[in-house]
Design a protein around this motif. Structure first.
Motif, short mmCIF file in Angstrom:
data_model
loop_
_atom_site.label_atom_id
_atom_site.label_comp_id
_atom_site.label_asym_id
_atom_site.label_seq_id
_atom_site.Cartn_x
_atom_site.Cartn_y
_atom_site.Cartn_z
N UNK A 26 0.70 -1.12 0.06
CA UNK A 26 0.01 0.00 0.09
C UNK A 26 0.73 1.38 -0.07
N UNK A 27 1.87 1.29 0.63
CA UNK A 27 2.84 2.45 0.84
C UNK A 27 3.48 2.52 -0.56
N UNK A 28 3.97 1.64 -1.11
CA UNK A 28 4.59 1.64 -2.46
C UNK A 28 3.58 2.46 -3.53
N UNK A 29 2.38 1.68 -3.42
CA UNK A 29 1.47 1.95 -4.53
C UNK A 29 1.01 3.52 -4.11
N UNK A 30 0.94 3.94 -3.10
CA UNK A 30 0.50 5.32 -2.87
C UNK A 30 1.66 6.23 -3.16
N UNK A 31 2.79 5.83 -3.56
CA UNK A 31 3.77 6.65 -3.98
C UNK A 31 4.04 6.54 -5.36
N UNK A 32 3.58 5.91 -6.19
CA UNK A 32 3.51 5.70 -7.57
C UNK A 32 3.21 6.78 -8.42
N UNK A 33 4.30 7.45 -9.38
CA UNK A 33 3.52 8.46 -10.25
C UNK A 33 2.79 7.96 -11.27
N UNK A 34 2.05 8.84 -11.99
CA UNK A 34 1.19 8.50 -13.02
C UNK A 34 1.95 8.20 -14.21
N UNK A 35 3.03 8.73 -14.38
CA UNK A 35 3.86 8.81 -15.71
C UNK A 35 5.38 8.89 -15.43
N UNK A 36 6.09 8.48 -16.25
CA UNK A 36 7.60 8.46 -16.20
C UNK A 36 8.20 8.41 -17.51
N UNK A 37 9.62 8.69 -17.55
CA UNK A 37 10.25 8.57 -18.72
C UNK A 37 11.04 7.17 -18.60
N UNK A 38 11.08 6.32 -19.67
CA UNK A 38 12.01 5.11 -19.81
C UNK A 38 12.80 4.92 -20.93
N UNK A 39 14.11 4.33 -20.77
CA UNK A 39 14.77 3.83 -21.64
C UNK A 39 15.31 2.23 -21.32
N UNK A 40 15.33 1.55 -22.26
CA UNK A 40 15.74 0.06 -21.91
C UNK A 40 16.97 -0.26 -22.52
N UNK A 41 17.56 -1.22 -22.10
CA UNK A 41 18.97 -2.08 -22.56
C UNK A 41 18.35 -3.36 -22.57
N UNK A 42 19.06 -4.04 -23.75
CA UNK A 42 18.72 -5.56 -24.11
C UNK A 42 19.47 -6.26 -23.25
N UNK A 43 19.06 -7.77 -23.30
CA UNK A 43 19.74 -8.93 -22.33
C UNK A 43 21.04 -9.16 -23.26
N UNK A 44 21.79 -9.94 -22.55
CA UNK A 44 23.14 -10.28 -23.07
C UNK A 44 23.29 -11.71 -22.34
#
Length: 349
Positions: A148-166
Motif C-alpha cells: 500500500x505504501x509503495x502504490x501510494x507513491x507511484x507516479x502517473x507517468x515516467x520516462x523510460x529507456x531500456x537496454x537489451x539482454x546479453x
C-alpha cells in the motif's frame, strides 16, 4: 537510503548558503531534503519565470510527504521564528538574531493522508520580491511499509529507456532507466509483457505506471489475472539457480512470463530458453503462486505502458517502512544549538 553528512555538511554550508542563479524547471536549483538530520529523503527544487517562484518538494527512496511547510522572504528575519527580529539581551544594542523556526506559521503548506511523492508551490514574485530570497522548506516525511505504501507513491507517468539482454545477464531487460523527477526514478531489471509490439533500446518513451497488484487498463495485458504468478516468479530469483535440466536463464524466465500473460507467447522468435526449464518454472508457479501478494522486503512487478512501445514490467522492492521524520531543505541552521531547522537562499534576477 541513509547518508551521514560529515565532509558534505561542511562543503554544503559553504556552498548552499551562497545565492543561486535563476533556474528553470528543466534545470532547477536543488538541495537535499534531509530527514532526522542525517537521511537524504528527497530534494527541494526551485526555479522561477518572470512572474512566479516555484518550489517543489520531491521525496525519494521510499519516503513520502505527509506535511509540507514553506516560507519565502526577502530577509531571514521575515521567516517566522521565535523572537523574530529581537536583539540579543545585551543592553538591547546587539543586531537582530535568528530564533527557532516555526513551520506551523509558514505561509504555505499542505497536509496529505495518505502521503504523496511530491508537492509544488507557485508563489507570485510580487508577493516575495526579487533578488536574494530566503527559503525555509520543512516537511514531515514518512516511509510507509508494504505494498500500500509503495502504490501510494507511484507516479502517473515516467520516462523510460531500456537496454537489451546479453548472455548470462540478470533479466531480459537488464536495465530499465526510469526518469522524470518522480519517486520511481532509478534503474531496475525488467521483463517484456506483450510480444506483438517492439521496444527500442537507447530511446526515451513516455510510459504510464501501474501496480501489478492493482487495476490494469483493459487491453494493456492479455491476462492480468496471472500477474500474481508473475510476481511469485520474480521473487524466486530463478536466473542462475540449478534446476533438473541445468541452470535457469533469463530466457527461461522470460518465456514463462510470456506464457502466463500473453495470448501469443510463441510469436517472439527469441530462442534463448529451454522448454523443460520453462515447464519447471510454470509448474512451480501454478503450485505455489496462486494469490501471491508481495509483502515488505519482497519484489513487485510495476507495469509500464509506453507510448508506441512494448508493455514491460520493472522489478521494484516493496518497502519495509521506517516511521516518520521531520525534514528540512538543506542549508545553514537558523540557530547553532537547539532546533536544527535550516534554510537556503535563491536569487531571482
Amino acid at each position: 537510503m541513509r547518508r551521514i553528512f560529515i565532509a558534505a555538511l561542511v562543503l554544503g554550508l559553504l556552498c548552499i548558503g551562497a545565492p543561486a542563479m535563476a533556474q528553470t524547471e528543466d534545470d532547477p536549483f536543488a538541495t537535499d531534503l534531509v530527514a532526522g538530520q542525517h537521511t537524504d529523503a528527497g530534494d527541494v527544487l526551485v526555479w522561477n519565470d518572470d512572474d512566479y517562484l516555484y518550489v517543489k518538494f520531491l521525496a525519494k527512496d521510499g519516503w513520502c510527504l505527509a506535511e509540507t511547510h514553506l516560507a519565502v522572504a526577502d530577509a531571514l528575519a521575515a521567516i517566522p521564528q521565535t523572537g523574530n527580529g529581537k536583539p540579543e539581551a545585551k543592553n538591547g544594542k546587539s543586531p537582530a538574531v535568528n530564533g527557532n523556526p516555526i513551520p506551523g506559521q509558514f505561509e504555505y503548506g499542505e497536509c496529505y493522508d495518505p502521503c504523496v511523492g511530491s508537492d509544488t508551490f507557485m508563489i507570485p514574485l510580487d508577493d516575495v520580491g526579487r533578488g536574494t530570497l530566503y527559503v525555509a522548506a520543512h516537511a514531515v516525511v514518512q516511509k510507509p511499509g508494504g505494498l500500500d505504501g509503495l502504490e501510494g507513491m507511484l507516479p502517473d507517468g515516467v520516462t523510460i529507456q531500456v537496454t537489451f539482454g546479453y548472455e548470462g545477464g540478470p533479466a531480459y531487460l537488464p536495465e530499465v532507466t526510469v526518469t522524470g523527477g518522480t519517486t520511481l526514478d532509478g534503474i531496475y531489471p525488467g521483463w517484456c509483457v506483450n510480444t506483438g509490439i517492439n521496444i527500442e533500446k537507447c530511446r526515451d518513451y513516455l510510459a504510464a505506471v501501474y501496480s501489478s497488484c492493482g487495476d490494469i487498463p483493459s487491453g494493456a495485458i492479455d491476462h492480468p489475472e496471472n500477474l500474481d504468478l508473475v510476481n511469485w516468479i520474480i521473487n524466486q530469483n530463478f536466473v542462475g539457480q540449478q534446476g533438473s535440466n541445468g541452470a535457469y536463464t533469463y530466457g527461461d524466465v522470460q518465456r514463462a512470463i510470456w506464457r502466463l500473460v500473453d495470448d501469443d507467447p510463441e510469436h517472439e522468435t527469441y530462442t534463448g530458453y529451454d522448454e523443460s526449464r520453462v515447464g519447471e518454472i510454470l509448474a512451480a508457479a501454478y503450485a505455489n503462486g496462486e494469490g501471491f501478494v508481495p509483502g515488505p522486503g519482497d519484489l513487485v512487478a510495476i507495469v509500464l505502458v509506453p507510448e508506441g512501445g512494448q508493455v514491460i514490467i520493472v522489478v521494484v522492492p516493496v518497502p519495509c517502512g521506517e516511521g516518520e521524520e521531520t525534514a528540512w531543505g538543506f542549508g545553514p541552521r537558523f540557530v547553532e544549538k537547539g532546533n536544527w531547522g535550516t534554510y537556503f537562499t535563491y536569487t531571482v534576477e
